[in-house]
Design an enzyme around this catalytic site. Sequence first.
Site, short mmCIF file in Angstrom:
data_model
loop_
_atom_site.label_atom_id
_atom_site.label_comp_id
_atom_site.label_asym_id
_atom_site.label_seq_id
_atom_site.Cartn_x
_atom_site.Cartn_y
_atom_site.Cartn_z
N ARG A 62 9.37 -5.48 -1.18
CA ARG A 62 8.13 -4.85 -1.63
C ARG A 62 8.30 -3.35 -1.45
O ARG A 62 8.67 -2.89 -0.37
CB ARG A 62 6.97 -5.38 -0.77
CG ARG A 62 5.64 -4.70 -0.97
CD ARG A 62 5.08 -4.97 -2.35
NE ARG A 62 3.66 -4.63 -2.43
CZ ARG A 62 3.20 -3.41 -2.65
NH1 ARG A 62 4.03 -2.40 -2.79
NH2 ARG A 62 1.90 -3.21 -2.72
N GLU A 70 -2.25 -5.85 -10.57
CA GLU A 70 -2.06 -7.29 -10.39
C GLU A 70 -2.16 -7.98 -11.74
O GLU A 70 -2.70 -7.42 -12.70
CB GLU A 70 -3.17 -7.85 -9.49
CG GLU A 70 -3.20 -7.26 -8.10
CD GLU A 70 -1.97 -7.62 -7.29
OE1 GLU A 70 -1.67 -8.82 -7.17
OE2 GLU A 70 -1.28 -6.71 -6.81
N ARG A 106 8.01 -10.05 3.43
CA ARG A 106 8.80 -9.30 2.46
C ARG A 106 9.38 -8.05 3.11
O ARG A 106 8.73 -7.42 3.93
CB ARG A 106 7.93 -8.90 1.26
CG ARG A 106 7.36 -10.08 0.52
CD ARG A 106 6.46 -9.66 -0.61
NE ARG A 106 5.31 -8.89 -0.17
CZ ARG A 106 4.30 -8.54 -0.96
NH1 ARG A 106 4.32 -8.86 -2.23
NH2 ARG A 106 3.29 -7.86 -0.49
#
Length: 220
Positions: A62, A70, A106
Amino acid sequence: MVPLNRHIVRLRRKSPVLLLALLAALLALWAQRRPASKLTHLRVVRVVDGDTIVLSDGRTVRYIGIDTPEQGQPYYDAARNFNRKLVAGKQVELEFDVERYDHYGRLLAYVFVRDSKGRRIFVNAEMVRNGFARTYTKPPNVRYAEMFVRLQEEARKNRRGLWSVYRPTRQPVVGNRNTRTFHRLTCPLAKRIRPHNRVRFRNAEAALQAGYHPCRECRP
Ligand SMILES: [Zn+2]
């Protein structure tokens, strides 16, 4: 009582050890502050969206300091495609900040690639500069936060990408110092901000300039 000169002898005997310990501590500090990044053997095997990729070792990365639309939001596809154009199939250079992982596990990183001419591209910054990402300042990972805010201002003034459709509210907004999100005063989430984390801005633009990002619920 131990004579003073014997104390001094002991201190002298110990001092090289102390000096070495001090040196080691300084070295460790230096290594920590120096961004460790080099071109890795890792390649980008999948571009999930505008700020997330999967590497050839299976890890998900990320991007630090930015946030892209999104699924279902304007510019989601555009941001993913732009990211794909920058990194797909390429070898990456990763630079880390204080926190290595987010709560989804992540890997958090600043990502660099080389373009066809061999120039080093700072992917996180390019996403913001071209209007495909907003800044997302989340302490303690703030090494390039000021740069991202500057690039966002440039993108916003030139109405690039998502800024071409964004109409920030002229009403006062309230920010959360902890999450760096800002809300309309009427947003239910705004009411939950603890008093010591509350910060008021005269409008959305002022909040953006301070490096805050708009709430996804109330879209101020
Ligand atoms: Zn809100």
